[in-house]
Design a protein around this motif. Structure first.
Motif, mmCIF file in Angstrom:
data_model
loop_
_atom_site.group_PDB
_atom_site.id
_atom_site.type_symbol
_atom_site.label_atom_id
_atom_site.label_comp_id
_atom_site.label_asym_id
_atom_site.label_seq_id
_atom_site.Cartn_x
_atom_site.Cartn_y
_atom_site.Cartn_z
ATOM 1 N N ARG A 52 44.615 2.249 51.606
ATOM 2 C CA ARG A 52 45.074 1.268 52.590
ATOM 3 C C ARG A 52 45.190 1.887 53.984
ATOM 4 N N THR A 53 45.773 3.070 54.087
ATOM 5 C CA THR A 53 46.047 3.664 55.402
ATOM 6 C C THR A 53 45.441 5.044 55.598
ATOM 7 N N ARG A 54 44.962 5.670 54.520
ATOM 8 C CA ARG A 54 44.359 7.005 54.641
ATOM 9 C C ARG A 54 43.111 7.068 53.774
ATOM 10 N N TRP A 55 42.064 7.674 54.316
ATOM 11 C CA TRP A 55 40.833 7.886 53.567
ATOM 12 C C TRP A 55 40.622 9.388 53.404
ATOM 13 N N SER A 56 40.255 9.807 52.202
ATOM 14 C CA SER A 56 40.124 11.233 51.895
ATOM 15 C C SER A 56 38.688 11.566 51.512
ATOM 16 N N PHE A 57 38.253 12.745 51.926
ATOM 17 C CA PHE A 57 36.884 13.193 51.687
ATOM 18 C C PHE A 57 36.895 14.666 51.290
ATOM 19 N N ARG A 58 35.849 15.071 50.565
ATOM 20 C CA ARG A 58 35.607 16.489 50.306
ATOM 21 C C ARG A 58 34.487 16.956 51.236
ATOM 22 N N ASP A 59 34.772 18.017 51.992
ATOM 23 C CA ASP A 59 33.733 18.536 52.883
ATOM 24 C C ASP A 59 32.731 19.360 52.080
ATOM 25 N N PRO A 60 31.653 19.811 52.696
ATOM 26 C CA PRO A 60 30.635 20.567 51.939
ATOM 27 C C PRO A 60 31.174 21.815 51.259
ATOM 28 N N ASP A 61 32.303 22.352 51.722
ATOM 29 C CA ASP A 61 32.898 23.529 51.085
ATOM 30 C C ASP A 61 33.842 23.172 49.939
ATOM 31 N N GLY A 62 34.095 21.877 49.736
ATOM 32 C CA GLY A 62 34.974 21.447 48.661
ATOM 33 C C GLY A 62 36.400 21.176 49.074
ATOM 34 N N SER A 63 36.743 21.441 50.344
ATOM 35 C CA SER A 63 38.099 21.175 50.821
ATOM 36 C C SER A 63 38.296 19.672 51.013
ATOM 37 N N VAL A 64 39.526 19.218 50.792
ATOM 38 C CA VAL A 64 39.847 17.796 50.940
ATOM 39 C C VAL A 64 40.409 17.541 52.330
ATOM 40 N N LEU A 65 39.830 16.558 53.005
ATOM 41 C CA LEU A 65 40.295 16.112 54.319
ATOM 42 C C LEU A 65 40.834 14.700 54.178
ATOM 43 N N SER A 66 42.051 14.482 54.601
ATOM 44 C CA SER A 66 42.658 13.160 54.556
ATOM 45 C C SER A 66 42.922 12.698 55.983
ATOM 46 N N VAL A 67 42.356 11.541 56.342
ATOM 47 C CA VAL A 67 42.461 11.073 57.719
ATOM 48 C C VAL A 67 43.112 9.689 57.743
ATOM 49 N N PRO A 68 43.995 9.449 58.713
ATOM 50 C CA PRO A 68 44.581 8.109 58.844
ATOM 51 C C PRO A 68 43.551 7.130 59.399
ATOM 52 N N VAL A 69 43.609 5.891 58.933
ATOM 53 C CA VAL A 69 42.712 4.847 59.421
ATOM 54 C C VAL A 69 43.542 3.630 59.807
ATOM 55 N N SER A 70 43.031 2.871 60.761
ATOM 56 C CA SER A 70 43.686 1.627 61.171
ATOM 57 C C SER A 70 42.767 0.467 60.851
ATOM 58 N N SER A 71 43.374 -0.656 60.476
ATOM 59 C CA SER A 71 42.601 -1.802 60.021
ATOM 60 C C SER A 71 43.047 -3.067 60.739
ATOM 61 N N ARG A 72 42.117 -3.663 61.468
ATOM 62 C CA ARG A 72 42.382 -4.968 62.065
ATOM 63 C C ARG A 72 42.237 -6.078 61.035
ATOM 64 N N PHE A 73 41.463 -5.800 59.981
ATOM 65 C CA PHE A 73 41.224 -6.769 58.921
ATOM 66 C C PHE A 73 41.691 -6.145 57.609
ATOM 67 N N MET A 74 42.769 -6.675 57.031
ATOM 68 C CA MET A 74 43.340 -6.165 55.780
ATOM 69 C C MET A 74 43.267 -7.276 54.739
ATOM 70 N N VAL A 75 42.711 -6.975 53.560
ATOM 71 C CA VAL A 75 42.506 -7.979 52.524
ATOM 72 C C VAL A 75 42.999 -7.444 51.183
ATOM 73 N N ASN A 76 43.525 -8.339 50.342
ATOM 74 C CA ASN A 76 43.997 -7.909 49.026
ATOM 75 C C ASN A 76 42.946 -8.079 47.939
ATOM 76 N N GLN A 77 41.736 -8.526 48.305
ATOM 77 C CA GLN A 77 40.587 -8.560 47.401
ATOM 78 C C GLN A 77 39.432 -7.873 48.114
ATOM 79 N N ALA A 78 38.657 -7.097 47.366
ATOM 80 C CA ALA A 78 37.649 -6.261 48.022
ATOM 81 C C ALA A 78 36.413 -7.032 48.474
ATOM 82 N N GLU A 79 36.072 -8.117 47.785
ATOM 83 C CA GLU A 79 34.815 -8.790 48.091
ATOM 84 C C GLU A 79 34.727 -9.286 49.534
ATOM 85 N N PRO A 80 35.779 -9.866 50.136
ATOM 86 C CA PRO A 80 35.678 -10.251 51.548
ATOM 87 C C PRO A 80 35.404 -9.080 52.485
ATOM 88 N N LEU A 81 35.799 -7.869 52.073
ATOM 89 C CA LEU A 81 35.504 -6.701 52.894
ATOM 90 C C LEU A 81 33.997 -6.463 52.981
#
Length: 301
Positions: free
Chosen positions: A198-227
């Motif tokens: 909902r508010t943070r997206w996490s990724f693994r970089d090419p070295d395997g480390s996890v990066l977690s970044v905050p995200v902001s959403s102007r459009f928030m939905v409780n079902q994924a299909e409208p996204l």
């Protein structure tokens, strides 16, 4: 009077809140649902439900009676399960609940394949992003994603549910370039309300480390299909299961973003009550799901 069908109907009306919804769930007509409730109330001589034009609510007696009715239905189901075990082949009805996106794009096709293999099994599949009470609502098993709290239930971790980050070409052409997850702070990130993303997206970089970044959403939905509709329409970036986005990616409506940074996937868990007898139908479905949704089979092709 045969009480089993009216009791099942009453319990379902109490669960879903209306005759129409109960009729859909039980594959009956609303008129027959009403007749079952009326016959049960006449037999008891007490009103179970208070009716309005839109929904039904339990009377005080109805709430107390529902507790006993569920015990009776559990005993009946238990007796039927004994017969199923004695027969030794999967048959009868399975009640399953799962999150909506997983249910539509992954579990639905799997259930069809399972039912083709086991023609004597019937399946009631409920799709909801809300946490159901597996015991009180009478489910045989439920699928849940992510980490699970200690609930006293049996939980079987199946495999990861791979996510992919993508956006419409038109959106990317009109916005600043994205070379690193930290660049997402300058972008519209379409929000999914029922998830850890909902508010943070996490990724693994090419070295395997996890990066977690905050995200902001102007459009928030409780079902994924409208996204998905919003993403194809160029409203922003979407982070959702690959199976949901695969067709749009193939058509070129969406393109993958940051392919060298792999989104941290959620996990699929299969949960069932600890005291639930592993009947042939339940065991066969568990084995089918373990094979279908194992880590190897869920890996993106």
């Amino acid at each position: 009077m045969d009480l089993i069908a009216p009791l099942r109907t009453f319990a379902k009306v109490a669960e879903v809140g209306s005759f129409a919804a109960a009729a859909d769930a039980l594959d009956l007509s609303p008129q027959l649902v009403g007749k079952h409730i009326q016959a049960l109330e006449q037999h008891l001589g007490v009103r179970l439900l208070t009716r309005t034009t839109r929904k039904q609510s339990l009377t005080d007696f109805g709430q107390a009676y529902l507790v006993r009715a569920r015990v009776i239905l559990e005993e009946v189901d238990g007796a039927e399960q004994l017969a199923e075990v004695a027969r030794g082949r999967p048959m009868g009805r399975l009640r399953i609940s799962a999150p909506v996106t997983f249910g539509v794009h992954a579990l639905g096709p799997a259930v069809v394949a399972y039912m083709q293999d086991y023609p004597d099994v019937q399946v009631d599949l409920n799709l909801s992003n809300s946490l159901v009470n597996i015991v009180e609502e009478g489910y045989d098993l439920v699928f849940r994603t992510g980490d699970l709290a200690d609930s006293g239930l049996v939980a079987r971790r199946l495999g990861p549910y791979p996510l992919v980050l993508c956006a419409a070409p038109a959106y990317l052409a009109s916005r600043p370039p994205i070379a690193h997850p930290s660049d997402l702070s300058r972008h519209e990130c379409l929000g999914f309300a029922h998830s850890i993303i909902r508010t943070r997206w996490s990724f693994r970089d090419p070295d395997g480390s996890v990066l977690s970044v905050p995200v902001s959403s102007r459009f928030m939905v409780n079902q994924a299909e409208p996204l998905l509709t919003a993403a194809v329409g160029g409203l922003g970036l979407i982070l959702q299961p690959y199976e949901m986005l695969a067709a749009a990616l193939t058509r070129g409506e969406l393109v993958e973003v940051l392919p060298t940074f792999v989104p941290v996937s959620t996990w699929i868990n299969l949960v069932y009550p600890r005291d639930r007898q592993l009947t042939p139908k339940l065991r066969s479905f568990l084995d089918f799901c373990v094979a279908r949704f194992s880590e190897q089979s869920m890996a993106r092709r």
